[in-house]
Design an enzyme around this catalytic site. Sequence first.
Site, PDB file in Angstrom:
ATOM      1  N   GLU A   1      -0.945 -37.480   2.683  1.00 25.71           N
ATOM      2  CA  GLU A   1      -2.129 -37.057   1.930  1.00 25.71           C
ATOM      3  C   GLU A   1      -2.952 -38.211   1.369  1.00 25.71           C
ATOM      4  OE1 GLU A   1      -3.420 -33.688   1.168  1.00 25.71           O
ATOM      5  OE2 GLU A   1      -2.297 -33.648   3.047  1.00 25.71           O
TER       6      GLU A   1
ATOM      7  N   SER B   1      -1.614  24.719  10.289  1.00 25.29           N
ATOM      8  CA  SER B   1      -0.590  25.732   9.976  1.00 25.29           C
ATOM      9  C   SER B   1       0.477  25.251   9.007  1.00 25.29           C
ATOM     10  CB  SER B   1       0.083  26.199  11.273  1.00 25.29           C
ATOM     11  OG  SER B   1      -0.859  26.867  12.097  1.00 25.29           O
TER      12      SER B   1
END
Length: 593
Positions: A101, A366
Amino acid sequence: MAKQRKNGKKNRKKESKQRIKNRIRILKFFALLVITLLTYIGYCLLTMPNMNDAINRTRQPSTTIMADNGNEVQTFGTVYSEVIRSEELPQYVVDAIVYTEDRRFYSHFGFDPISFVRAMITNVFAGRYAQGGSTITQQVAKNLFLTSEKSLRRKVQELLLAFWLEHKFSKEQILTLYLNRVYFGAGAYGIEAASQKYFQKTSRDINTMEAAIIAGMLKAPSRYNPIASKERAIERARVVLKILQDQELITNDDLARILKMPIGKEKSSKVKGAAYFADWAYGEVNDLIGEREKDIYALTTLDQNLQEKASVILHDVLEANKDKNVSQGAIVVMDMEGRIKAMVGGKNYNQSQFNRAVSALRQPGSAFKPFVYLTALQKGWLPEDKIEDRPISIKDWKPENNDGKYYGEVSLSYALAKSLNLAAINLSQKVGGKNVIRNARKLGISSTVENTPSLALGTFEVTVLDMATAYTAIANGGFAVWPHAVDEIYSRDGYQLYQREKNDKLRVLDAKTVKGITDMLVKVVKEGTGYRAKIDGFAAGKTGTSQNNRDAWFVGFTKNLVAVVWLGNDDNSPMSGVYGSGLPAQIWKQLMD
């Protein structure tokens, strides 16, 4: 000659005056530039965030949803763990992160001109933002004090804050701030949270390969974390190890050995296929305790085994029946007290987060007929009493049975088992549609139900969860239930914030009605349209198919559980040959078996 010399002197004087004027202009320009720059820096300083507030800024507390066996379902919010000092970590962990980094971290003053210039050149030649030049100190400044806004002011403030951090703290302290604040993907902030999540161990104990994976995530946490893609994470880790090799921190032999190191795995006990349930449970947690400042754990009603099987079964059935134009489905499994044991809100959560189990309004067909028949039982009818199954004409509406036949005088039990439409309509008219609707409401149907001639055929809309709730009131002996997902809530330090208490039982159906309708629903499975749902042992239920096969249902219960299965399409388009007596009944059987 004298005249020429005189003119020459005049010209030189003019040139000298012009040069002086030019210099003054340049000096004025630079003075103005400096004043403007200092003014802008002053503005940036004046609009800087409050240092103390930023350092003490609270985060969104995490909420971990857990199944009834204690395994994690999902965590919402940001997950931080204990603070780890940089000195506590193995040196190879620190090296992997720093050299990947910000390789000049220990020598720069918060800003690295070399990295900045290199990044600028790379970006110019790439014609896009391809490389960043921020130092670790700048990233700490941004993470601690600033927003993600992209502006010149924020960049200047980031730089000023980086200088302040370098003056205020040691390099080790800055690195500790960074390691405990930086995002590592999948909701994990800080190296300890990431290590625990991805490798099931403290960051103090991760090996060099795991350290390389951790360092590699920082470039793009959502892309390079092992959950998103283990292959990408390892490939990125190779890049990190190459950087360490270039810095002569590891040798070729070291590299070969490191690449063979074992990689810890994410918890295998985490519940799979439960994202729809997690969303719903998280909403319930928020309703129960509102805003909070501490991380919490919610122990839910979810049965991991049932949930994972329900998710897989639904997905596999939908995949295997694409030719029938059925693309979606939903399942809810509930116990007799309304505790949700499984919930599947669709085929694929990643593709659609819409929860069809609780939010989709669909016609029950139903599957609504039992409410007509139990209303008749309440009014003194018996299952063996007769009802006419004959042609009906109401204005322009001429309903038919599914097979186009008429069966004349039949028993209530037979009519429900065979799902005869005309008998159900006739019975609904005799017992009163308002009474049917009143019962449906008492049992748990919360959507709008209008008293129309087609009421008995379920031509209105309901949710899967409502159908489960209503059938549970039949299955448990006639008592109302309130569907819920959360049993207990604890803070991270073990303080109990909530415990569900048992509600006083509210009877909504008398025992005689419950026995009668249950016997009739058992016959539906044994001899009627629900025969494909037949299992070893007790089972009762009802099929349902809406007009043009737009919805297909099976709603049923055993001695311990109620389960609802719905299939259909989000655009309400018809399915091809999919009936409640087919795929939904088969799914229900697979799950209950």
